[in-house]
Design a protein around this motif. Structure first.
Motif, PDB file in Angstrom:
ATOM      1  N   MET A   1       0.852  -1.204   0.000  1.00 36.67           N
ATOM      2  CA  MET A   1       0.000   0.000   0.000  1.00 36.67           C
ATOM      3  C   MET A   1       0.876   1.238   0.000  1.00 36.67           C
ATOM      4  N   LYS A   2       0.229   2.346  -0.369  1.00 38.48           N
ATOM      5  CA  LYS A   2       0.955   3.619  -0.449  1.00 38.48           C
ATOM      6  C   LYS A   2       0.323   4.626   0.515  1.00 38.48           C
ATOM      7  N   ALA A   3       1.083   5.670   0.828  1.00 34.37           N
ATOM      8  CA  ALA A   3       0.565   6.681   1.759  1.00 34.37           C
ATOM      9  C   ALA A   3       1.144   8.046   1.434  1.00 34.37           C
ATOM     10  N   VAL A   4       0.334   9.054   1.736  1.00 30.91           N
ATOM     11  CA  VAL A   4       0.814  10.441   1.748  1.00 30.91           C
ATOM     12  C   VAL A   4       0.929  10.838   3.221  1.00 30.91           C
ATOM     13  N   VAL A   5       2.076  11.352   3.617  1.00 30.66           N
ATOM     14  CA  VAL A   5       2.215  11.877   4.978  1.00 30.66           C
ATOM     15  C   VAL A   5       2.376  13.394   4.863  1.00 30.66           C
ATOM     16  N   GLY A  45       2.416  -2.835   6.247  1.00 32.92           N
ATOM     17  CA  GLY A  45       2.588  -3.192   4.844  1.00 32.92           C
ATOM     18  C   GLY A  45       2.706  -2.017   3.882  1.00 32.92           C
ATOM     19  N   VAL A  46       2.812  -0.798   4.392  1.00 30.42           N
ATOM     20  CA  VAL A  46       2.996   0.345   3.479  1.00 30.42           C
ATOM     21  C   VAL A  46       4.444   0.326   2.994  1.00 30.42           C
ATOM     22  N   ASP A  47       4.616   0.391   1.676  1.00 32.56           N
ATOM     23  CA  ASP A  47       5.985   0.314   1.156  1.00 32.56           C
ATOM     24  C   ASP A  47       6.376   1.532   0.321  1.00 32.56           C
ATOM     25  N   GLU A  48       5.440   2.464   0.151  1.00 35.22           N
ATOM     26  CA  GLU A  48       5.786   3.697  -0.581  1.00 35.22           C
ATOM     27  C   GLU A  48       5.072   4.874   0.086  1.00 35.22           C
TER      28      GLU A  48
END
Ligand code: GTP
Length: 366
Positions: A1-5, A45-48
């Motif tokens: 999964m991806k995330a914006v921080v 599981g966030v990898d990006e």
């Protein structure tokens, strides 16, 4: 999964600490806040991750020279002017080419929310946006988020007068968004997701859901919550040990590397003493975090405090419920209390008292 921080804010409430270091890079018990967040994201599981930056962006790039944190690949989206939370999310997600749903986190949140359960909830409701809600005693200074029984958001009630809030659940600053949400964010101007985008989405039923949980949650935005974050981490509320390389020399007494904690120090746990720090005999340390290379001299008292790296508390000085920036100095017999902040490199003169005050960054640290 991806995330914006979201890490682009100026962190005005924590000035002068944030004058030279963006809030997400401030240490919480020796570990930068953003690293604690990345650790949590990576564990689910966030990898990006795209860091949505504006204020002091170079500090992040320098902090992560390999564009990685553990198993996470980091991307950087730098706004030329502040776009607000929604504008920043759109800009960052487009910059990174996100084409599927993604997490969004405010860069000042510490939480143990189970992101896998969060995804399951979002998918089960076929939501466009899911918001994590946390329970507070008094939402009047914040915003209440009442929901229907199935979890769909009913309204966003900003700063309800005391006693009138329709719910004690507030927006906890973690979201899961379908990419389609970005179509509702106008480009090129300030847009706040909590004030503009989510209320707009509510105009059509079945779009915005919220998951209420009692997981640990804290918004590390003020001196009070910054101090509380340390206390919570040291008490193990986010898991033990408080920092990956800390060892417990006595119950609740955590030391890192070659930290020198003299045997004649009076200690009230929990405390953390960082690498290369020295705490002289005849001093007293209560429920505090002492940064790397800091020096606590004989006869000093440090209680409920956060002492950043290289700071000095001289003989007979007292620091209580306050924060000392990097390389700050509290000279002999001075007293610092009531959520004061001594800026990086700044000094509190010998014998003086600082109560609830802020000493600006020393000119040479600016
Ligand atoms: P204060 O100035 O003390 O209110 O702190 P802050 O700048 O962090 O603002 P606030 O706590 O309201 O922001 C919530 C989160 O959104 C923080 O993680 C900020 O870094 C982030 N944020 C706020 N505005 C922007 C923006 O315009 N761009 C980006 N990229 N992030 C933002």
């Amino acid at each position: 999964m991806k995330a914006v921080v979201l890490v682009g804010g100026e962190g005005t409430r924590l000035r002068p600490l944030t004058k030279t270091t963006p809030k997400p890079l401030l240490p919480v018990a020796g570990v930068p806040l953003v690293e604690r967040q990345l650790q949590w994201l990576g564990a689910h599981g966030v990898d990006e991750v795209v860091l949505a930056m504006g204020y002091l962006p170079d500090a992040f790039v320098e902090h992560f020279p390999d564009d990685r944190f553990q198993s996470i690949h980091l991307l950087y989206a730098v706004e030329s002017e502040p776009l607000g939370t929604a504008g920043a999310i759109r800009f960052a997600a487009e910059h990174a080419g996100f084409d599927d749903r993604f997490f969004v986190c405010n860069g000042d949140v510490l939480t143990t929310l189970d992101l896998s359960a969060f995804v399951d909830f979002h998918v089960a409701h076929e939501a466009a946006a899911t918001i994590h809600l946390s329970r507070v005693d008094d939402p009047s200074a914040l915003g209440a988020v009442p929901t229907y029984p199935d979890g769909e958001v009913e309204a966003f009630v900003e700063k309800p007068p005391p006693g009138t809030a329709p719910s004690n659940w507030i927006n906890a600053g973690t979201y899961l968004l379908e990419r389609s949400v970005l179509e509702h964010v106008p480009a090129g101007r300030m847009v706040a997701i909590e004030h503009e985008t989510f209320p707009l989405l509510l105009q059509q039923r079945g779009q915005v859901y919220a998951l209420e949980t009692d997981d640990y949650w804290l918004d590390v935005g003020t001196p009070q919550t910054y101090l509380r974050a340390h206390a919570d981490v040291l008490e193990g509320r986010l898991g033990l040990p408080p920092a990956p390389d800390a060892r417990e020399s006595a119950p609740g007494v955590w030391v890192q590397g070659d930290a020198d904690l003299a045997s004649e120090v009076e200690v009230e746990a929990p405390v953390l003493v960082g690498v290369g720090a020295s705490v002289a005999g005849g001093s007293r340390i209560e429920r505090s975090s002492i940064g790397a290379g800091a020096e606590i001299q004989a006869g000093a008292v440090v209680a409920g405090a956060v002492v950043h790296s290289g700071a000095r508390v001289c003989s007979g000085a007292v620091v209580r419920d306050s924060i000392l920036g990097v390389g700050a100095c509290v000279e002999s017999d001075a007293t610092v209390l009531e959520q004061s902040i001594v800026g990086p490199g700044a000094s509190v003169p010998a014998g003086s008292t600082l109560a609830g005050g802020r000493v600006p960054v020393a000119a040479s640290s600016d």
